[in-house]
Structure formats: C-alpha cells, structure tokens
Design a protein around this motif. Structure first.
Motif, mmCIF file in Angstrom:
data_model
loop_
_atom_site.group_PDB
_atom_site.id
_atom_site.type_symbol
_atom_site.label_atom_id
_atom_site.label_comp_id
_atom_site.label_asym_id
_atom_site.label_seq_id
_atom_site.Cartn_x
_atom_site.Cartn_y
_atom_site.Cartn_z
ATOM 1 N N GLY A 242 -46.453 39.971 -45.733
ATOM 2 C CA GLY A 242 -46.287 38.943 -44.713
ATOM 3 C C GLY A 242 -45.265 39.420 -43.700
ATOM 4 N N ALA A 243 -45.511 40.610 -43.169
ATOM 5 C CA ALA A 243 -44.537 41.277 -42.293
ATOM 6 C C ALA A 243 -44.359 40.587 -40.939
ATOM 7 C CB ALA A 243 -44.942 42.743 -42.084
ATOM 8 N N HIS A 244 -45.321 39.767 -40.541
ATOM 9 C CA HIS A 244 -45.268 39.048 -39.270
ATOM 10 C C HIS A 244 -45.059 40.038 -38.122
ATOM 11 C CE1 HIS A 244 -43.662 35.770 -36.488
ATOM 12 N NE2 HIS A 244 -44.903 35.407 -36.766
ATOM 13 N N ILE A 245 -43.994 39.901 -37.360
ATOM 14 C CA ILE A 245 -43.790 40.777 -36.205
ATOM 15 C C ILE A 245 -42.894 41.975 -36.510
ATOM 16 C CG2 ILE A 245 -44.215 38.910 -34.555
ATOM 17 C CD1 ILE A 245 -41.134 38.857 -34.065
ATOM 18 N N GLY A 246 -42.511 42.128 -37.770
ATOM 19 C CA GLY A 246 -41.778 43.319 -38.173
ATOM 20 C C GLY A 246 -40.272 43.234 -38.151
ATOM 21 N N THR A 247 -39.710 42.057 -38.024
ATOM 22 C CA THR A 247 -38.250 41.918 -37.994
ATOM 23 C C THR A 247 -37.623 42.499 -39.256
ATOM 24 O OG1 THR A 247 -38.513 39.916 -36.673
ATOM 25 C CG2 THR A 247 -36.367 40.288 -37.686
ATOM 26 N N TRP A 248 -38.132 42.082 -40.420
ATOM 27 C CA TRP A 248 -37.598 42.605 -41.681
ATOM 28 C C TRP A 248 -38.050 44.042 -41.897
ATOM 29 C CZ3 TRP A 248 -36.729 39.175 -46.486
ATOM 30 C CH2 TRP A 248 -36.063 37.995 -46.125
ATOM 31 N N THR A 249 -39.268 44.349 -41.497
ATOM 32 C CA THR A 249 -39.803 45.707 -41.684
ATOM 33 C C THR A 249 -38.891 46.741 -41.045
ATOM 34 O OG1 THR A 249 -42.051 44.791 -41.583
ATOM 35 C CG2 THR A 249 -41.823 47.169 -41.356
ATOM 36 N N ALA A 250 -38.448 46.486 -39.832
ATOM 37 C CA ALA A 250 -37.606 47.439 -39.113
ATOM 38 C C ALA A 250 -36.291 47.681 -39.851
ATOM 39 C CB ALA A 250 -37.335 46.927 -37.697
ATOM 40 N N VAL A 251 -35.702 46.627 -40.399
ATOM 41 C CA VAL A 251 -34.457 46.783 -41.159
ATOM 42 C C VAL A 251 -34.730 47.533 -42.466
ATOM 43 C CG1 VAL A 251 -32.594 45.536 -42.339
ATOM 44 C CG2 VAL A 251 -33.432 44.736 -40.113
ATOM 45 N N MET A 252 -35.809 47.180 -43.134
ATOM 46 C CA MET A 252 -36.163 47.843 -44.387
ATOM 47 C C MET A 252 -36.398 49.338 -44.166
ATOM 48 S SD MET A 252 -38.566 44.714 -45.768
ATOM 49 C CE MET A 252 -39.359 45.543 -47.120
ATOM 50 N N ALA A 253 -36.975 49.701 -43.044
ATOM 51 C CA ALA A 253 -37.250 51.116 -42.743
ATOM 52 C C ALA A 253 -35.980 51.943 -42.640
ATOM 53 C CB ALA A 253 -38.057 51.229 -41.454
ATOM 54 N N GLN A 254 -34.879 51.298 -42.295
ATOM 55 C CA GLN A 254 -33.599 52.003 -42.200
ATOM 56 C C GLN A 254 -32.999 52.295 -43.568
ATOM 57 O OE1 GLN A 254 -31.086 49.557 -39.736
ATOM 58 N NE2 GLN A 254 -32.510 49.632 -38.015
ATOM 59 N N ARG A 255 -33.442 51.580 -44.594
ATOM 60 C CA ARG A 255 -32.834 51.701 -45.917
ATOM 61 C C ARG A 255 -33.720 52.402 -46.947
ATOM 62 N NH1 ARG A 255 -28.735 47.754 -46.774
ATOM 63 N NH2 ARG A 255 -28.174 49.097 -48.511
ATOM 64 N N PHE A 256 -35.036 52.183 -46.852
ATOM 65 C CA PHE A 256 -35.947 52.683 -47.873
ATOM 66 C C PHE A 256 -36.665 53.946 -47.412
ATOM 67 C CE2 PHE A 256 -35.324 48.242 -48.862
ATOM 68 C CZ PHE A 256 -35.113 48.282 -50.235
ATOM 69 N N ALA A 257 -37.062 54.769 -48.373
ATOM 70 C CA ALA A 257 -37.775 56.008 -48.058
ATOM 71 C C ALA A 257 -39.108 55.716 -47.380
ATOM 72 C CB ALA A 257 -37.992 56.827 -49.326
ATOM 73 N N SER A 258 -39.786 54.655 -47.820
ATOM 74 C CA SER A 258 -41.058 54.267 -47.204
ATOM 75 C C SER A 258 -41.227 52.759 -47.291
ATOM 76 C CB SER A 258 -42.229 54.967 -47.891
ATOM 77 O OG SER A 258 -42.308 54.578 -49.250
ATOM 78 N N VAL A 259 -41.971 52.212 -46.339
ATOM 79 C CA VAL A 259 -42.235 50.774 -46.296
ATOM 80 C C VAL A 259 -43.710 50.568 -45.986
ATOM 81 C CG1 VAL A 259 -41.703 48.562 -45.181
ATOM 82 C CG2 VAL A 259 -39.903 50.293 -45.427
ATOM 83 N N LEU A 260 -44.381 49.778 -46.819
ATOM 84 C CA LEU A 260 -45.731 49.321 -46.528
ATOM 85 C C LEU A 260 -45.598 47.907 -45.990
ATOM 86 C CD1 LEU A 260 -46.289 51.656 -48.577
ATOM 87 C CD2 LEU A 260 -48.339 50.398 -49.201
#
Length: 181
Positions: A21-39
């Motif tokens: 439920g990534a929506h517009i990617g607000t959390w995705t962008a932050v997660m990408a800074q911390r995790f090796a990969s993000v789906l």
C-alpha cells in the motif's frame, strides 16, 4: 513519517523491506534510504505514477503496480464513499485492473520490515506471506481500523494472526500496530 520512525527503531537488520500500500511513495522513499532493497506495492494507476515520480532514479526500489493478498487473482480498486477524493482510502474490489499476488511468491529471504496499509485487506496479505513472515520474522507495522469488515474480517483479526504466529506487539501508534519477534 513519525509512525515509520517509531517502527524502524525495532528493526535489527536492514535487508529487504516491503511497502504494501505504497500510495505515492512517501514511506517508500524513506525506506529506500535504510534498507538494501524495497518492494513497493501500489495498484492504483494514478498514485502508482506518483510513486514512480517520488522515488526518482533510486535503484534499490522495485515499484509493483499490484496488490498483496492471500491468492493470485485479478482485482479492481474503488473509492471509499465515506472519504471522497482521498486517494489513500481506496480499497480492493472485484475487477480486472491489476494482479493480486501472494508475498510468498516473491522469494524474499531477508525480509526485515513489512508495512501493510491496505484499507482492510491486511489480514489476507499476511496469509499470503505466512511462509516468508515466519521464516524471516520481520518487524511489521500494519493498520487496523474497522475496514476489514468490507471483506468479512473483524477488527483485530490480523493482530491476532500475528500473535498466533509468535510475533509480539511492541508498539501501538493510534490505528497502526508494530510487531516484532
């Protein structure tokens, strides 16, 4: 983002993350800074396009225009009539607009973090990821409002499912619940 920060303090490893439920990617962008990969799973076409724009050329995010569930099938998406114009309140319905897939089908072996904000479909997404969740024991944050009734699921069922699997609730952030192992 405060809820994400609160959940991330429980993470011990930084392999893969899933933004359901990534929506517009607000959390995705932050997660990408911390995790090796993000789906990042987002089925709605307009918000998926915003997700793509918001993650830019980040190379560790895989954006997927599909939804997570308990079985592979096709589905549609509809607006919540109680919250008109709120693109974050859309939920799955019958249709043929996109794929619904089980998390277990992605073969993630290092899942460290799972976020599920699926407007009532969280229980089914957990069922479709049981093998991965039990093997990897990720920190999980999921929304638990009374939206599951749309799908015949009572409030709290997803929380109880995680507890049966051995996860423990470590934080409650209004309607979001954080589980760890």
């Amino acid at each position: 983002i405060e809820k994400l920060d609160a959940a991330l303090k429980h993470v011990k490893s930084w392999g893969a993350a899933v933004d359901g439920g990534a929506h517009i990617g607000t959390w995705t962008a932050v997660m990408a800074q911390r995790f090796a990969s993000v789906l990042a799973f987002e089925p709605a076409p307009d918000t998926f396009e915003c997700l793509i724009q918001n993650i830019g050329d980040v190379d560790n995010v895989v954006p997927l225009r599909m939804a997570l569930g308990d079985a592979a099938r096709r589905a549609g998406i509809t607006d919540d009539p109680a919250r008109p114009g709120n693109t974050g309140s859309r939920y799955l319905c019958e249709g043929d607009q996109f794929e619904v897939e089980r998390l277990d089908e992605f073969g993630i072996e290092d899942l460290a973090f799972l976020k599920l904000d699926l407007e009532g479909y969280e229980y089914f997404a957990l069922q479709g990821g049981e093998r991965t969740i039990r093997a990897c024991r990720p920190v999980i944050i999921l929304e638990d409002k009374d939206f599951g009734r749309r799908f015949g699921v009572r409030r709290g069922a997803a929380l109880e499912l995680l507890a049966r699997w051995g996860a423990r609730e470590v934080e409650i952030l209004k309607n979001d619940h954080v589980f760890a192992w």
